[in-house]
Design an enzyme around this catalytic site. Structure first.
Site, short mmCIF file in Angstrom:
data_model
loop_
_atom_site.label_atom_id
_atom_site.label_comp_id
_atom_site.label_asym_id
_atom_site.label_seq_id
_atom_site.Cartn_x
_atom_site.Cartn_y
_atom_site.Cartn_z
N ASP A 181 0.73 -0.50 0.34
CA ASP A 181 -0.17 0.31 0.58
C ASP A 181 0.72 1.18 0.22
O ASP A 181 0.69 2.12 -0.96
CB ASP A 181 -0.71 -0.22 1.16
CG ASP A 181 -2.29 -1.31 0.92
OD1 ASP A 181 -3.45 -0.73 0.06
OD2 ASP A 181 -1.69 -1.99 1.59
O1 MRU Z 1 -7.76 -2.88 2.99
P1 MRU Z 1 -6.99 -3.18 1.73
O2 MRU Z 1 -8.33 -4.01 0.78
O3 MRU Z 1 -7.58 -2.03 0.34
O4 MRU Z 1 -5.56 -3.29 1.43
C1 MRU Z 1 -5.48 -3.66 0.19
C2 MRU Z 1 -3.76 -4.73 0.47
O5 MRU Z 1 -3.14 -4.45 1.61
C3 MRU Z 1 -3.17 -6.03 -0.22
O6 MRU Z 1 -2.63 -6.42 -0.02
C4 MRU Z 1 -2.45 -4.71 -1.17
O7 MRU Z 1 -1.06 -5.16 -1.22
C5 MRU Z 1 -2.19 -3.43 -2.04
S1 MRU Z 1 -3.45 -3.42 -3.22
C6 MRU Z 1 -2.45 -4.11 -4.96
#
Ligand code: MRU
Length: 388
Positions: free
Chosen positions: A258
């Site tokens: 993220d």
């Molecule tokens: O809370 P989310 O579902 O938006 O989080 C997404 C993530 O953390 C994923 O694991 C991710 O690595 C990032 S999106 C490719």
């Protein structure tokens, strides 16, 4: 082969797959304003760092196309665009893709060629410049994911001398596939590429408590793509490595990101850090798949990352399709049930930070970045335009 599509867009119209209803129901919501996009992102009907950025950028493009901007001067037009983007930035704080997209879109609005144009042509040129830049983000994301898939698969096959007769198994966490992006995916994109090259023995995915992106979304994508796969709970990873690493040739944990900060510390879905510790203990490589849009060069270390905390009900309640007495799933009926005493105190951080020391490689669309002799990641080669 058909792929899952979280985002459907044509100029003036944006449809977003409601991921809260998956895997039982395929329902698209029309998202036509910044407010609707904010709510869609905040409630996690769309989620995943790249998908969040794309939906925000395109929702504003749709409202501009449909005449939401009543400004009468170029300055007012740019100010309107900037205020709508600043509003959208607050929808979810940890993923940096949205902030990076906003910087790029503000630049596009300001850089519109308006010399010599009178109103309303100048305003139209600014709106058009914004809309084209937003559409470009969507186009670019899928290309980026395919490159990440190729670079990641190449790096892994070199590490393990993986061949069709000696494929590797991997573990992934959360959802990083077609649903978290515009298509193909980041970490899941690498798994998809390994599979298509005949180099994947088996993919394990975690349930990813509390929101279950792994069991609801990743397992859905893996089954949909026909990739040999097994679902485990987050707490089973240690036992999986201890008991099955050798037999299954488990070579790597592959996760998305993220926010990757300047020294390589990486914020990702809660539980990622624990997997990195386990991977190091068991000699399993730890791979972060991150488009350069997920890299934040302005934040020096993971300590500077703001971690989103979400509501207690995500831990104490769950919604799902009703299972009939005969074991069949009734997708037309959902129920919300309590999974804990509702009076218990809850801590619910949505992300954690994995220190760069536990990461072996960060795979971007511009290549795989490994640590230098100083033990740090250096992104100057993959991000020369943002490096300072
Ligand atoms: O809370 P989310 O579902 O938006 O989080 C997404 C993530 O953390 C994923 O694991 C991710 O690595 C990032 S999106 C490719």
């Amino acid at each position: 082969m058909a792929t899952l599509q979280a985002i459907k867009y044509e100029r003036g119209r944006l449809l977003v797959l409601d991921q809260l209803r998956l895997p039982h129901e395929n329902h698209y919501d029309e998202v036509s304003t910044a407010e609707e996009a904010f709510e869609c992102i905040r409630s996690m009907r769309v989620r995943g760092a790249p998908a969040i950025a794309i939906v925000a950028a395109l929702a504003h493009a749709v409202e501009l196309h449909n005449g939401s901007c009543t400004a009468t001067t170029p300055e007012e037009t740019v100010a309107y665009i900037e205020s709508r983007l600043d509003f959208l930035r607050e929808s979810r704080p940890t993923a940096v893709d949205l902030s990076n997209a906003i910087s790029l879109l503000k630049l596009a609005a300001r850089a519109a060629k308006i010399e010599g144009l009178a109103h309303p042509e100048a305003k139209a040129a600014i709106l058009n410049s914004y809309i084209e830049a937003a559409e470009k983000i969507l186009e670019k994301d899928i290309e980026n994911n395919k490159s990440i898939g190729r670079y990641g698969s190449l790096w892994l096959s070199q590490q393990f001398n993986a061949r069709r007769d000696r494929p590797i198994s991997v573990l992934t966490h959360c959802n990083t596939g077609s649903l978290a992006t515009s298509g193909h995916g980041t970490a899941l994109g690498i798994i998809r590429t390994l599979h298509s090259e005949g180099l994947l023995k088996h993919a394990y995915c975690t349930e990813t408590r509390p929101y279950n992106q792994g069991s609801r979304l990743t397992s859905f994508e893996l089954v949909f793509e026909g990739i040999p796969s097994t679902l485990i709970t987050d707490s089973m990873a240690g036992a999986l490595f201890a008991l099955h690493r050798e037999r299954m040739n488990i070579g790597a944990v592959i996760v998305g990101a993220d926010r990757v900060v300047r020294n390589g510390d990486t914020a990702n879905k809660i539980g990622t850090y624990a997997l990195a510790v386990l991977a190091r203990h068991h000699g399993v490589k730890f791979v972060v798949a991150a488009p350069t849009t997920s890299i934040d060069l302005e934040t020096e270390t993971g300590e500077g990352i703001k971690i989103e905390e979400r509501k207690p009900e995500e831990l104490t309640q769950i919604t799902g399709a009703v299972v009939n007495a005969d074991g069949s799933v009734d997708t037309s009926r959902t129920a919300r049930v309590a999974t804990a005493d509702q009076r218990i105190g809850v801590w619910n951080p949505a992300f954690d930070v994995t220190p760069h020391a536990l990461i072996d490689v960060i795979v971007t669309e511009r290549g795989a970045v490994v640590k230098g002799a100083d033990g740090k990641f250096n992104f100057s080669q993959v991000l020369p335009e943002r490096w300072r």
